[in-house]
Motif scaffolding. Structure first.
Motif, PDB file in Angstrom:
ATOM      1  N   THR A 171       4.500   4.008 -20.122  1.00 18.81           N
ATOM      2  CA  THR A 171       3.929   4.098 -18.777  1.00 18.81           C
ATOM      3  C   THR A 171       3.560   5.553 -18.480  1.00 18.81           C
ATOM      4  O   THR A 171       3.910   6.471 -19.231  1.00 18.81           O
ATOM      5  N   ALA A 172       2.900   5.740 -17.350  1.00 16.03           N
ATOM      6  CA  ALA A 172       2.556   7.098 -16.906  1.00 16.03           C
ATOM      7  C   ALA A 172       3.721   7.664 -16.094  1.00 16.03           C
ATOM      8  O   ALA A 172       3.596   7.980 -14.901  1.00 16.03           O
ATOM      9  N   HIS A 173       4.880   7.796 -16.743  1.00 18.92           N
ATOM     10  CA  HIS A 173       6.053   8.333 -16.054  1.00 18.92           C
ATOM     11  C   HIS A 173       5.766   9.754 -15.554  1.00 18.92           C
ATOM     12  O   HIS A 173       4.966  10.484 -16.139  1.00 18.92           O
ATOM     13  N   LYS A 174       6.442  10.131 -14.499  1.00 17.09           N
ATOM     14  CA  LYS A 174       6.235  11.454 -13.911  1.00 17.09           C
ATOM     15  C   LYS A 174       6.394  12.566 -14.941  1.00 17.09           C
ATOM     16  O   LYS A 174       5.628  13.537 -14.949  1.00 17.09           O
ATOM     17  N   SER A 175       7.373  12.427 -15.832  1.00 13.61           N
ATOM     18  CA  SER A 175       7.600  13.451 -16.857  1.00 13.61           C
ATOM     19  C   SER A 175       6.401  13.568 -17.792  1.00 13.61           C
ATOM     20  O   SER A 175       6.000  14.659 -18.187  1.00 13.61           O
ATOM     21  N   ALA A 176       5.821  12.411 -18.156  1.00  7.91           N
ATOM     22  CA  ALA A 176       4.656  12.415 -19.046  1.00  7.91           C
ATOM     23  C   ALA A 176       3.446  13.013 -18.335  1.00  7.91           C
ATOM     24  O   ALA A 176       2.689  13.800 -18.922  1.00  7.91           O
ATOM     25  N   ARG A 177       3.254  12.666 -17.065  1.00 11.18           N
ATOM     26  CA  ARG A 177       2.121  13.230 -16.323  1.00 11.18           C
ATOM     27  C   ARG A 177       2.233  14.746 -16.219  1.00 11.18           C
ATOM     28  O   ARG A 177       1.247  15.466 -16.350  1.00 11.18           O
ATOM     29  N   TYR A 178       3.458  15.225 -16.001  1.00 11.02           N
ATOM     30  CA  TYR A 178       3.668  16.672 -15.938  1.00 11.02           C
ATOM     31  C   TYR A 178       3.321  17.326 -17.272  1.00 11.02           C
ATOM     32  O   TYR A 178       2.696  18.382 -17.323  1.00 11.02           O
ATOM     33  N   SER A 179       3.701  16.666 -18.364  1.00 12.84           N
ATOM     34  CA  SER A 179       3.520  17.267 -19.694  1.00 12.84           C
ATOM     35  C   SER A 179       2.055  17.397 -20.085  1.00 12.84           C
ATOM     36  O   SER A 179       1.720  18.194 -20.964  1.00 12.84           O
ATOM     37  N   VAL A 180       1.163  16.612 -19.469  1.00 13.39           N
ATOM     38  CA  VAL A 180      -0.268  16.719 -19.783  1.00 13.39           C
ATOM     39  C   VAL A 180      -1.058  17.363 -18.649  1.00 13.39           C
ATOM     40  O   VAL A 180      -2.274  17.435 -18.707  1.00 13.39           O
ATOM     41  N   GLY A 181      -0.355  17.839 -17.621  1.00 14.33           N
ATOM     42  CA  GLY A 181      -1.052  18.412 -16.476  1.00 14.33           C
ATOM     43  C   GLY A 181      -1.953  19.575 -16.832  1.00 14.33           C
ATOM     44  O   GLY A 181      -3.052  19.727 -16.273  1.00 14.33           O
ATOM     45  N   TYR A 182      -1.522  20.389 -17.788  1.00 15.95           N
ATOM     46  CA  TYR A 182      -2.331  21.552 -18.148  1.00 15.95           C
ATOM     47  C   TYR A 182      -3.652  21.153 -18.794  1.00 15.95           C
ATOM     48  O   TYR A 182      -4.617  21.920 -18.797  1.00 15.95           O
ATOM     49  N   ARG A 199      -8.410  35.827 -17.056  1.00 18.31           N
ATOM     50  CA  ARG A 199      -9.651  35.234 -16.557  1.00 18.31           C
ATOM     51  C   ARG A 199     -10.686  35.129 -17.673  1.00 18.31           C
ATOM     52  O   ARG A 199     -11.549  34.257 -17.659  1.00 18.31           O
ATOM     53  N   VAL A 200     -10.592  36.023 -18.661  1.00 22.36           N
ATOM     54  CA  VAL A 200     -11.504  35.980 -19.802  1.00 22.36           C
ATOM     55  C   VAL A 200     -10.993  35.017 -20.870  1.00 22.36           C
ATOM     56  O   VAL A 200     -11.747  34.203 -21.416  1.00 22.36           O
ATOM     57  N   LEU A 201      -9.688  35.096 -21.162  1.00 21.44           N
ATOM     58  CA  LEU A 201      -9.111  34.293 -22.238  1.00 21.44           C
ATOM     59  C   LEU A 201      -8.782  32.867 -21.813  1.00 21.44           C
ATOM     60  O   LEU A 201      -8.712  31.964 -22.647  1.00 21.44           O
ATOM     61  N   GLY A 202      -8.577  32.664 -20.522  1.00 20.77           N
ATOM     62  CA  GLY A 202      -8.099  31.379 -20.041  1.00 20.77           C
ATOM     63  C   GLY A 202      -9.051  30.230 -20.321  1.00 20.77           C
ATOM     64  O   GLY A 202      -8.613  29.138 -20.715  1.00 20.77           O
ATOM     65  N   ALA A 203     -10.348  30.460 -20.119  1.00 16.12           N
ATOM     66  CA  ALA A 203     -11.314  29.360 -20.280  1.00 16.12           C
ATOM     67  C   ALA A 203     -11.324  28.806 -21.705  1.00 16.12           C
ATOM     68  O   ALA A 203     -11.186  27.589 -21.897  1.00 16.12           O
ATOM     69  N   PRO A 204     -11.473  29.651 -22.746  1.00 14.98           N
ATOM     70  CA  PRO A 204     -11.439  29.093 -24.102  1.00 14.98           C
ATOM     71  C   PRO A 204     -10.079  28.531 -24.475  1.00 14.98           C
ATOM     72  O   PRO A 204      -9.988  27.513 -25.178  1.00 14.98           O
ATOM     73  N   ALA A 205      -8.991  29.166 -24.003  1.00 17.39           N
ATOM     74  CA  ALA A 205      -7.649  28.648 -24.305  1.00 17.39           C
ATOM     75  C   ALA A 205      -7.458  27.261 -23.700  1.00 17.39           C
ATOM     76  O   ALA A 205      -6.916  26.351 -24.342  1.00 17.39           O
ATOM     77  N   ASN A 206      -7.939  27.089 -22.467  1.00 14.80           N
ATOM     78  CA  ASN A 206      -7.822  25.789 -21.815  1.00 14.80           C
ATOM     79  C   ASN A 206      -8.660  24.735 -22.519  1.00 14.80           C
ATOM     80  O   ASN A 206      -8.245  23.573 -22.649  1.00 14.80           O
ATOM     81  N   ALA A 207      -9.841  25.136 -22.974  1.00 13.21           N
ATOM     82  CA  ALA A 207     -10.723  24.181 -23.663  1.00 13.21           C
ATOM     83  C   ALA A 207     -10.078  23.695 -24.961  1.00 13.21           C
ATOM     84  O   ALA A 207     -10.107  22.497 -25.271  1.00 13.21           O
ATOM     85  N   VAL A 208      -9.488  24.614 -25.730  1.00 13.48           N
ATOM     86  CA  VAL A 208      -8.830  24.243 -26.985  1.00 13.48           C
ATOM     87  C   VAL A 208      -7.608  23.366 -26.709  1.00 13.48           C
ATOM     88  O   VAL A 208      -7.389  22.349 -27.378  1.00 13.48           O
ATOM     89  N   ALA A 209      -6.802  23.749 -25.701  1.00 17.54           N
ATOM     90  CA  ALA A 209      -5.601  22.984 -25.374  1.00 17.54           C
ATOM     91  C   ALA A 209      -5.962  21.564 -24.965  1.00 17.54           C
ATOM     92  O   ALA A 209      -5.322  20.588 -25.387  1.00 17.54           O
ATOM     93  N   ARG A 210      -6.987  21.434 -24.144  1.00 21.28           N
ATOM     94  CA  ARG A 210      -7.396  20.097 -23.716  1.00 21.28           C
ATOM     95  C   ARG A 210      -7.901  19.285 -24.909  1.00 21.28           C
ATOM     96  O   ARG A 210      -7.543  18.113 -25.073  1.00 21.28           O
ATOM     97  N   PHE A 211      -8.725  19.901 -25.745  1.00 25.08           N
ATOM     98  CA  PHE A 211      -9.325  19.214 -26.887  1.00 25.08           C
ATOM     99  C   PHE A 211      -8.248  18.678 -27.829  1.00 25.08           C
ATOM    100  O   PHE A 211      -8.279  17.511 -28.232  1.00 25.08           O
ATOM    101  N   LEU A 212      -7.268  19.515 -28.163  1.00 24.09           N
ATOM    102  CA  LEU A 212      -6.224  19.092 -29.104  1.00 24.09           C
ATOM    103  C   LEU A 212      -5.241  18.121 -28.459  1.00 24.09           C
ATOM    104  O   LEU A 212      -4.792  17.168 -29.106  1.00 24.09           O
ATOM    105  N   THR A 213      -4.914  18.336 -27.198  1.00 25.73           N
ATOM    106  CA  THR A 213      -3.946  17.466 -26.530  1.00 25.73           C
ATOM    107  C   THR A 213      -4.515  16.071 -26.298  1.00 25.73           C
ATOM    108  O   THR A 213      -3.935  15.072 -26.716  1.00 25.73           O
ATOM    109  N   VAL A 214      -5.654  15.997 -25.638  1.00 26.83           N
ATOM    110  CA  VAL A 214      -6.219  14.691 -25.291  1.00 26.83           C
ATOM    111  C   VAL A 214      -6.758  14.001 -26.545  1.00 26.83           C
ATOM    112  O   VAL A 214      -6.564  12.802 -26.743  1.00 26.83           O
ATOM    113  N   GLY A 215      -7.398  14.761 -27.426  1.00 25.91           N
ATOM    114  CA  GLY A 215      -7.920  14.175 -28.654  1.00 25.91           C
ATOM    115  C   GLY A 215      -6.835  13.648 -29.556  1.00 25.91           C
ATOM    116  O   GLY A 215      -7.052  12.679 -30.291  1.00 25.91           O
ATOM    117  N   GLY A 216      -5.657  14.247 -29.512  1.00 25.51           N
ATOM    118  CA  GLY A 216      -4.569  13.843 -30.387  1.00 25.51           C
ATOM    119  C   GLY A 216      -3.773  12.643 -29.899  1.00 25.51           C
ATOM    120  O   GLY A 216      -2.873  12.187 -30.600  1.00 25.51           O
TER     121      GLY A 216
END
Length: 275
Positions: A171-182, A199-216
């Motif tokens: 399920t979408a338990h609160k703990s799981a939702r928190y773990s993917v919030g970023y 502000r410079v590094l954050g955008a590419p870091a966030n893009a990579v984190a999202r890509f690997l987290t959601v894609g995986g």
């Protein structure tokens, strides 16, 4: 039961740094089991010290695989960390971390990490290798000294179990939702990095984190957690994975410290490299 060693496929693949490209798949899936997510919510410092908690957990798990003669002792220690993790679910039912159904789910997500990471970023496995890896996973699980009541008998049985868990139990338990919030809101700025730099590094870091987290994540769990993932995202992810696999020959001539985790390298020095 003898611990795993250099003749096992698990030794060859589990500590391979390419499996890190899977992202936090195992941790997120663990927290999607309501009882496990509730245990973390009630007892863990996960929310206050997320990355520290993950780092402290990774070492003992790796040592149940790579610990050699010390693996059973490490497994017992890991098990005993969970003796007092118990409580009451919102519906009034009780949970305990050492319930075999809960404990095996946590182990199953690590085994899935091994299988998915290997097939996605290292190389495709034969059916014989999948069967062998599953049998080794039962040896690995035995290191914890927890009842094997919930353990599927065969690789085919495990696949049925895994499908059932993803479609009926998580399920979408609160703990799981928190773990993917970023993945949707962005990574928090590390304290050591000044705001203008982030502000410079954050955008590419966030893009990579999202890509690997959601894609995986498995498609079923993306839907449960409401994580956006388009057909174009899927094509990019598959292209990325295929590219990583194509460099397998080059990867295998790199120095060992670049290829394997420290826990695996220490085991190779002590007992021999996988064969």
């Amino acid at each position: 039961m003898q611990p795993l060693g250099p003749t096992s496929l698990t030794w060859r693949f589990f500590g391979d740094n390419r499996t890190l490209l899977v992202g936090p798949r195992a941790g997120i899936l663990q927290l999607m089991l309501p009882e496990l997510g509730q245990g973390v919510l009630d007892h863990s410092v996960f929310f206050a010290d997320t990355f520290g908690r993950l780092m402290r957990s990774a070492g003992p798990i790796l040592n149940t695989v790579y610990g050699g003669s010390g693996a059973p002792s490490t497994g017992t220690t890991v098990r005993d960390y969970h003796r007092d993790i118990k409580g009451v679910m919102p519906d009034g039912t009780r949970y305990h971390a050492l319930d075999p159904d809960i404990y095996f789910w946590a182990h199953a997500t690590f085994f899935d990490h091994l299988m998915y990471g290997t097939e996605t970023f290292i190389r495709r496995l034969t059916e014989a290798e999948k069967n062998a890896l599953y049998e080794e996973s039962k040896t690995w699980y035995a290191m914890y000294g927890v009842s094997d009541r919930a353990v599927p008998e065969t690789w085919a049985d495990f696949q049925e179990y895994w499908h059932r868990m993803l479609t009926e139990r998580v399920t979408a338990h609160k703990s799981a939702r928190y773990s993917v919030g970023y993945a949707t809101k962005g990574l928090p700025r590390p304290k050591r990095i000044p705001a203008p730099v982030w502000r410079v590094l954050g955008a590419p870091a966030n893009a990579v984190a999202r890509f690997l987290t959601v894609g995986g994540l498995p498609p079923e769990t993306r839907r449960i957690l409401d994580l956006p993932w388009s057909p174009a995202d899927e094509r990019r992810y598959r292209t990325f994975a295929r590219t990583v696999r194509r460099f397998d020959g080059l990867w295998n001539v790199l120095p060992l410290p670049l290829r394997y985790t420290p826990h695996a390298r220490r085991a190779f020095t002590r007992d021999g490299t996988p064969r």
